[in-house]
Scaffold this active site. Sequence first.
Site, PDB file in Angstrom:
ATOM      1  N   HIS A  69      -1.284   2.401  -2.357  1.00  0.00           N
ATOM      2  CA  HIS A  69      -1.410   3.211  -3.259  1.00  0.00           C
ATOM      3  C   HIS A  69      -0.358   4.404  -3.035  1.00  0.00           C
ATOM      4  O   HIS A  69       0.192   5.288  -3.914  1.00  0.00           O
ATOM      5  CB  HIS A  69      -2.912   3.522  -3.468  1.00  0.00           C
ATOM      6  CG  HIS A  69      -2.977   4.753  -4.595  1.00  0.00           C
ATOM      7  ND1 HIS A  69      -3.241   6.149  -4.207  1.00  0.00           N
ATOM      8  CD2 HIS A  69      -2.746   4.693  -5.868  1.00  0.00           C
ATOM      9  CE1 HIS A  69      -3.284   7.025  -5.140  1.00  0.00           C
ATOM     10  NE2 HIS A  69      -3.012   6.109  -6.353  1.00  0.00           N
ATOM     11  N   GLU A  72       2.824   3.651  -3.393  1.00  0.00           N
ATOM     12  CA  GLU A  72       3.257   3.538  -5.049  1.00  0.00           C
ATOM     13  C   GLU A  72       3.584   4.795  -5.278  1.00  0.00           C
ATOM     14  O   GLU A  72       4.518   5.069  -6.002  1.00  0.00           O
ATOM     15  CB  GLU A  72       2.114   2.911  -5.677  1.00  0.00           C
ATOM     16  CG  GLU A  72       2.147   2.805  -6.886  1.00  0.00           C
ATOM     17  CD  GLU A  72       0.911   3.611  -7.700  1.00  0.00           C
ATOM     18  OE1 GLU A  72       1.273   4.426  -8.436  1.00  0.00           O
ATOM     19  OE2 GLU A  72      -0.099   2.973  -7.367  1.00  0.00           O
ATOM     20  N   HIS A  73       2.922   5.967  -4.909  1.00  0.00           N
ATOM     21  CA  HIS A  73       3.312   7.286  -5.647  1.00  0.00           C
ATOM     22  C   HIS A  73       4.560   7.467  -4.866  1.00  0.00           C
ATOM     23  O   HIS A  73       5.598   8.098  -5.522  1.00  0.00           O
ATOM     24  CB  HIS A  73       2.356   8.129  -4.881  1.00  0.00           C
ATOM     25  CG  HIS A  73       0.994   8.487  -5.765  1.00  0.00           C
ATOM     26  ND1 HIS A  73       0.765   9.813  -6.290  1.00  0.00           N
ATOM     27  CD2 HIS A  73       0.125   7.559  -6.333  1.00  0.00           C
ATOM     28  CE1 HIS A  73      -0.188   9.677  -7.117  1.00  0.00           C
ATOM     29  NE2 HIS A  73      -0.726   8.249  -7.102  1.00  0.00           N
ATOM     30  N   GLU A 144      -6.614  12.847  -7.417  1.00  0.00           N
ATOM     31  CA  GLU A 144      -6.737  11.626  -7.953  1.00  0.00           C
ATOM     32  C   GLU A 144      -8.113  10.814  -7.519  1.00  0.00           C
ATOM     33  O   GLU A 144      -8.887  10.318  -8.221  1.00  0.00           O
ATOM     34  CB  GLU A 144      -5.667  10.544  -7.539  1.00  0.00           C
ATOM     35  CG  GLU A 144      -5.759   9.445  -8.568  1.00  0.00           C
ATOM     36  CD  GLU A 144      -4.311   8.403  -8.437  1.00  0.00           C
ATOM     37  OE1 GLU A 144      -3.506   8.635  -7.711  1.00  0.00           O
ATOM     38  OE2 GLU A 144      -4.470   7.421  -9.150  1.00  0.00           O
TER      39      GLU A 144
END
Lengths: 425, 423
Positions: A69, A72-73, A144
Amino acid sequence: MMRLKEFTSESLGEKYFFVKHPSGLNIYLYPKKNYKSSYAILGVNYGSIDAKFKTKSKGITEVPSGIAHYLEHKLFEGEKGDAFESYAKTGASANAYTSFDKTAYLFSCSDKFQESLEVLLDFVQSPYFTEKNVEKERGIIAQEIKMYEDNPDWCVYCNLLSAMYKNHPVKLNIAGTVESITQITPEYLYECYGAFYNLNNMSLCIAGNIDTDETMATIDKNLKYSKAFDTERILPEEPLEIAKKEIIQNLDIGSPIFQLGFKENSNNYKANEKDLVCISIILKTLTSKASPMYEKLLNLGLINTSSFDCEYMETPGMSAIIFGGESNDPYRAADVIRDEIEKIHINGISEEKFNWAKKALYGENVGGLNSVSSLANSLFNASLSNREIFKYINSICEVSLDDVNSKIQNILKTELSALSIVKPQ
Amino acid sequence: MLGRQNNQICDGVNISYINISKFKISRLSFTVFVPLSRETAAVNAVLFSTLERCCRKYPDFSSFNKKLEELYGANIYSSANKIGEAQALTISAVCINDNTTFDKSKVTMAVSELLSEIIFNPCLEGEKFREEDVLQAKRQVKETIQAEHNDKKIYAKRRCEELMFQDESFGISEYGKEEDVEKITAGDVFDAWENILGTAKIEIIALGDFDYNSVHKLFSDKFSEVKRQEVQKFSGVVKEGTGKVREFEDLSDVSQCKLVLGLRTGTKDEKHLFATKLMTALFGGTPTSKLFLNVREALSLCYYCSANFDRHKGVIFVESGIEQENMTRAKEEILKQLDEIKKGNFSDEELNETKMHLSQNLEKIEDSLTAIDGWYISQVLEKKVFSPQTYASLINSITKNEVIEAANNVKLDTIYCLLKKGV
C-alpha cells in the site's frame, strides 16, 4: 502489428480483445461504441499478503506489513514530478488501490485518452523513492489508517478475517499499522518494486471510447521490458479450522454491525467460471430479498434493507463466504443464517428458486456490461483469477440445478464459521 | 447530445424520456418534491420506505421481490435526498432491456407497471397503510438515521449542516428526526401519501429503451384518477454570509478527529453560480487543488481535505480528517488557501486544468443512466435546465476575474470539530 485475440458474446452482441504482449504484459481492450468516456486500469498481481517472498537472486525476503500500500502511494511521485500533475494536464480523474492480492492504478477520462494512458504507463514503470519523499508520506498514510480505525464496516471485516485465519496474512490490515509503517524505507520499496512490478506479473485493462490500433501503438511505445519474472509468493500453511468462533469490538457508533464468515476449503485453488456461478446462485437463493431467509431476518427485525449483504471472497490460499450488515441482535441473526444454511444442506435448492436466482444473476451481470469502469475492473479481476467474463455469463445460462445442489455439499460448513461484531460502547 | 422528450401529464406532474440505445439496461424514476419541513420530513421518508415493500398485486415482501427476480433481477428501490430546501423522494426501477433476456420477455414494460403499482396501488386497510408494513418501514428509516453515526465523515458533515442551518429548513435531514419517526402511525402515512400524490411536484424520468408511449399512457391513466390540487410552492433561501463565525464541537471516542467548515457563497445569478463551482474545484475539488497540494501533500496533515459546493443552497463544505493537535494548523491553512484564491494567486494554467477536469467529469455523465437520472432530477426545481454539455461550456467561459470575485464573496460561517473524548 500484434494479433489480437477476440472474445465475443454473440447473444449479447459484445466483444473485447486480448493480447499477451511480448513484454509479458496481459492487455485487454474493450471498445464501447457511442461511449464518451474511457477507463484504464494497470494492475499488479501483488498485494498486502505478499510481505514474504522468494526470488532466485536473493532467496527469501520479509518486509514490514503495509508495504504494498505504501508503494502504491509512492509510485505517484516521480523524479520529474507528481503523476497527478501530469494527469491535471490531460484532465483525467486518477486513482489507485491496494487489496490483499492486487495493486492497481487507474484513470477515467472523456478526452485525451492516449496522453493519459502514457502518463499511467510512465509513472507505474518509473519508481522514484527518496528518504525525503518516503518520510513525507508517513503522516498521510497514518491518517488513512486512523480513518479506517474509526470505520466499523472495515473493523468488522478485518476482525472477522483475524478470527477465521490462524496464519494466512489476510488477517493483517492491508495498510499495515501506524507502527509497522515506521519501518518502511526507500530500500524496502525498491526491493518490493523489483520483485513484483514486472510486466509478466501485470495486466492492463481498458474499456470505453478507444481505437484499438491507436491504443496498441501507445502501449507498445511506452513499455519498458522487464527481466524474467521469478518471484514466488510465500504463504504459510493454513489449517482448515478457524482461529476463534467469535470476536467483538466496541466503537462509538450508532448501530451494531456483524459479519458471519464461512471459511472455505480452498488451499491454492481458484474457482472456475462454473464454480463461481454455482456459488453465486446458492448465495442468491439465500440472501435475495425474495428468499425465505431474508424475509425471516427482516420480519424478526434482525437486518435492514440498506445494509444486509453477502459476498464470496477469494485470494491466493484462501476463500470465504461472508454475510453481514447492521443488526440489533447479531447473535440471533447469525443463528437464523446458520439454520437456513443447514436446511439447504439437507434439502438442497428447489427448482423454483433456482430458476429465479439464475435469471436474477444473469440480469445482474448484463447490468455490469454497461459501465466502462465495471467492465475494465471485471476484466482485471478475471485476468488475475484465470477466468473469462463471457464464459462466466454463458455458464449462468448453462448451469443446472444438479450442479448447484452438488456444490452446496462442499461449501458453507457451519463448524467453519466465525462471527464478528462491532457494537456501540 | 441527449435528446429529451418532455410531456406534462397534469399540473405539476411531468414525464420525460431519453432514448439511449447504447446500454443493455433501462431506468425509470418517479420523484416527488416537497418543501423540507420538520413536520413532514420523517413521515414522507417512512411513506417511501413503505411503498417500496410491496403492492396490492404482490402483497408481501417476498412475493413482490420474487416477481422482480423473475424479471431478470430488476431492482426497485426508494431513496431520499435534499435538494436545496426541498425533500426529494424517489422510487427508481432498473432492469435489463427486453432484447437481452433469454426469452425476449417484455421486462421493461412489466417493471414500469410494477413501479406504478407500488405508488398508486399500495396495500391499504381502509384509510391506513398496513400496520406491519409501516412498522418495518419505520425501523428501516430509524436504522438509516442511526447508521449515519457509524460513518464519522458523514456524521460530521451532517452535524455541521444541522448546526449551521438550525434556523433554516436546510438543517433538517431528508429522513427527518428519529423521535419523529417513532411517533408516526399507519394513518399518518396514508395522509402523507394522499397529500403527496395530490400536491407534490412530480417528475418521472425514463431512460434507455422503453416503449415510451405506453409508459406515458400508464402514468397519465394513473394520474387521471388522482385529485390534483394546487402544487406546493418552493422558496429556496440563499443567504449571504455575515462574516460572523460560529464554532461547534462534539466529543466522540475516535482515532481521528474531523473538521468541517461551512462557508456561504451568497450565490446571486447564473454567472456567479458557475464561477463559484469552478472556484470550489480549484480550491479543493481535484488532486491538484489548493487544499490537496497544501494541506495534504505539503504539510502531510491529512489523508483527505476537500471542498464541495452545494449550488442549490449556496454553501461550500470543506471536510478533513486530522489529529486533534493539528486542528488549528489545518484550519489556518485551509483559510489561507482560500485567501490565495481571493488574491488571485493562481495561474491561468491551473484554472484551465480545473476547467478541463470539470468538463470531462460532466461529459462522463452520458455514460451512466444513474448519473443522467441524477443530473436531471437535481434540476427539476430550477428555472432553467442545462444539459451536461451546456453546463460545461458555461464553466469554460468563466474568467479568472470572475473566479476571484466569487471567492471574495465566500464567507466562513461555521466551524465544526468532532474531537476525541478525554483529551
